[in-house]
Design an enzyme around this catalytic site. Sequence first.
Site, PDB file in Angstrom:
ATOM      1  N   ASP A 108       0.853  -1.198   0.000  1.00 41.17           N
ATOM      2  CA  ASP A 108       0.000   0.000   0.000  1.00 41.17           C
ATOM      3  C   ASP A 108       0.889   1.248   0.000  1.00 41.17           C
ATOM      4  O   ASP A 108       2.106   1.170   0.160  1.00 41.17           O
ATOM      5  CB  ASP A 108      -0.983  -0.033   1.188  1.00 41.17           C
ATOM      6  CG  ASP A 108      -0.296   0.121   2.555  1.00 41.17           C
ATOM      7  OD1 ASP A 108       0.575   0.988   2.705  1.00 41.17           O
ATOM      8  OD2 ASP A 108      -0.659  -0.643   3.481  1.00 41.17           O
ATOM      9  N   HIS A 159       8.294  -5.331  -1.211  1.00 39.91           N
ATOM     10  CA  HIS A 159       7.435  -6.240  -1.976  1.00 39.91           C
ATOM     11  C   HIS A 159       6.649  -5.541  -3.075  1.00 39.91           C
ATOM     12  O   HIS A 159       5.642  -6.067  -3.545  1.00 39.91           O
ATOM     13  CB  HIS A 159       6.490  -6.990  -1.010  1.00 39.91           C
ATOM     14  CG  HIS A 159       7.216  -7.916  -0.079  1.00 39.91           C
ATOM     15  ND1 HIS A 159       6.677  -8.421   1.074  1.00 39.91           N
ATOM     16  CD2 HIS A 159       8.469  -8.437  -0.163  1.00 39.91           C
ATOM     17  CE1 HIS A 159       7.570  -9.202   1.681  1.00 39.91           C
ATOM     18  NE2 HIS A 159       8.668  -9.227   0.954  1.00 39.91           N
TER      19      HIS A 159
HETATM   20  P1  OAD Z   1       1.402 -10.725   8.681  1.00 41.07           P
HETATM   21  O1  OAD Z   1      -0.064 -10.817   8.432  1.00 41.07           O
HETATM   22  O2  OAD Z   1       2.218 -11.961   8.562  1.00 41.07           O
HETATM   23  O3  OAD Z   1       1.645 -10.147  10.126  1.00 41.07           O
HETATM   24  C1  OAD Z   1       0.935  -9.018  10.573  1.00 41.07           C
HETATM   25  C2  OAD Z   1       1.405  -8.651  11.953  1.00 41.07           C
HETATM   26  O4  OAD Z   1       0.690  -7.472  12.336  1.00 41.07           O
HETATM   27  C3  OAD Z   1       1.130  -9.706  13.022  1.00 41.07           C
HETATM   28  O5  OAD Z   1       2.279  -9.887  13.841  1.00 41.07           O
HETATM   29  C4  OAD Z   1      -0.023  -9.109  13.829  1.00 41.07           C
HETATM   30  O6  OAD Z   1       0.020  -9.457  15.215  1.00 41.07           O
HETATM   31  C5  OAD Z   1       0.243  -7.620  13.657  1.00 41.07           C
HETATM   32  N1  OAD Z   1      -0.938  -6.768  13.820  1.00 41.07           N
HETATM   33  C6  OAD Z   1      -2.243  -7.043  13.634  1.00 41.07           C
HETATM   34  N2  OAD Z   1      -3.003  -5.953  13.885  1.00 41.07           N
HETATM   35  C7  OAD Z   1      -2.145  -4.961  14.241  1.00 41.07           C
HETATM   36  C8  OAD Z   1      -2.307  -3.599  14.614  1.00 41.07           C
HETATM   37  N3  OAD Z   1      -3.497  -3.004  14.675  1.00 41.07           N
HETATM   38  N4  OAD Z   1      -1.191  -2.891  14.912  1.00 41.07           N
HETATM   39  C9  OAD Z   1       0.037  -3.459  14.859  1.00 41.07           C
HETATM   40  N5  OAD Z   1       0.246  -4.729  14.512  1.00 41.07           N
HETATM   41  C10 OAD Z   1      -0.830  -5.478  14.202  1.00 41.07           C
HETATM   42  O7  OAD Z   1       1.945  -9.562   7.720  1.00 41.07           O
HETATM   43  P2  OAD Z   1       3.443  -9.255   7.273  1.00 41.07           P
HETATM   44  O8  OAD Z   1       4.429  -9.651   8.313  1.00 41.07           O
HETATM   45  O9  OAD Z   1       3.465  -7.858   6.799  1.00 41.07           O
HETATM   46  O10 OAD Z   1       4.136 -10.663   1.049  1.00 41.07           O
HETATM   47  O11 OAD Z   1       3.572 -10.224   6.027  1.00 41.07           O
HETATM   48  C11 OAD Z   1       4.740 -10.234   5.287  1.00 41.07           C
HETATM   49  C12 OAD Z   1       4.469 -10.592   3.863  1.00 41.07           C
HETATM   50  O12 OAD Z   1       3.683 -11.783   3.798  1.00 41.07           O
HETATM   51  C13 OAD Z   1       3.621  -9.594   3.108  1.00 41.07           C
HETATM   52  O13 OAD Z   1       4.374  -8.500   2.626  1.00 41.07           O
HETATM   53  C14 OAD Z   1       3.070 -10.410   1.981  1.00 41.07           C
HETATM   54  C15 OAD Z   1       2.683 -11.646   2.757  1.00 41.07           C
HETATM   55  O14 OAD Z   1       2.634 -12.825   2.051  1.00 41.07           O
HETATM   56  C16 OAD Z   1       3.873 -11.048  -0.208  1.00 41.07           C
HETATM   57  O15 OAD Z   1       2.741 -11.225  -0.631  1.00 41.07           O
HETATM   58  C17 OAD Z   1       5.114 -11.265  -1.024  1.00 41.07           C
END
Ligand code: OAD
Length: 236
Positions: A89, A104
């Site tokens: 985003d 990404h």
């Molecule tokens: P995840 O969905 O794996 O992790 C999201 C994190 O955000 C978790 O640790 C949640 O606890 C936390 N979370 C949830 N709500 C929140 C809030 N209100 N404030 C703060 N934290 C919160 O997402 P990513 O780690 O970003 O890649 O995922 C990494 C990659 O996996 C993405 O870029 C995407 C995905 O597959 C691709 O598609 C290549």
Amino acid sequence: MQKLVVLSGAGVSAESGMKTYRDSNGLWENYNVQDVASIDGWYRNPKMVLEFYNMLRKKLQAAQPNEAHSIIAELEKYYDVVVVTQNIDNLHERGGSTNVIHLHGELTKVRPVDDDACRHVKDIGYSDVNLGDCDSRGKQLRPHVVWFGEPVPMIQKAAVEVSTADILLIIGTSMNVYPAAGLVGYAKRGTQIYLIDPQPIRLNYEQFYQIQEKATSGMRRLREILLKEVKDPMQQ
Ligand code: OAD
């Protein structure tokens, strides 16, 4: 000015209404990641992939940056801030951040299918991309995002930023996806690491401080901590 590097993930945008990937009811519970976010999925069914990203683009158009994005931007007054985000985003930029590396890729951009070197990336804003939308050579346009099975071209640039950070903030990422999750290993000894996430996150690094809260309230707390350090550096 000290250098603050922010490693962000889907959680920073959750309070803007953008779904995370791995939480319950997250995107990967409702879509098969191999279908919509892998290079093999694209070869199998490009229409399905395009529709998935068209849906996300529409959601992004309706979303607004939240206070976590704007506090990260505000910290540019006091720190040399570099945001390294796994998010596709544009909410960091719309929240005011001026130095954002997208590991990404970006939802609002496309490139021709044969453009592995990313030389012909085009901004399309929030428009849909459909099968048959081509460049002037007749090459199908694809989302300018990194899929599983593809290299992450920005990883080296990001590693250099992390290796020169004085302070590292990890916010809203489950640290599940490599090579992004390995970036923390580039932090130099003594780098102060803060982590904001409502869930406990395990990190292979002894010196870190977790603020176990959502992004907006966590960033409010971190701003207090960081501004105290800027005003009174001897207090650390
Ligand atoms: P995840 O969905 O794996 O992790 C999201 C994190 O955000 C978790 O640790 C949640 O606890 C936390 N979370 C949830 N709500 C929140 C809030 N209100 N404030 C703060 N934290 C919160 O997402 P990513 O780690 O970003 O890649 O995922 C990494 C990659 O996996 C993405 O870029 C995407 C995905 O597959 C691709 O598609 C290549």
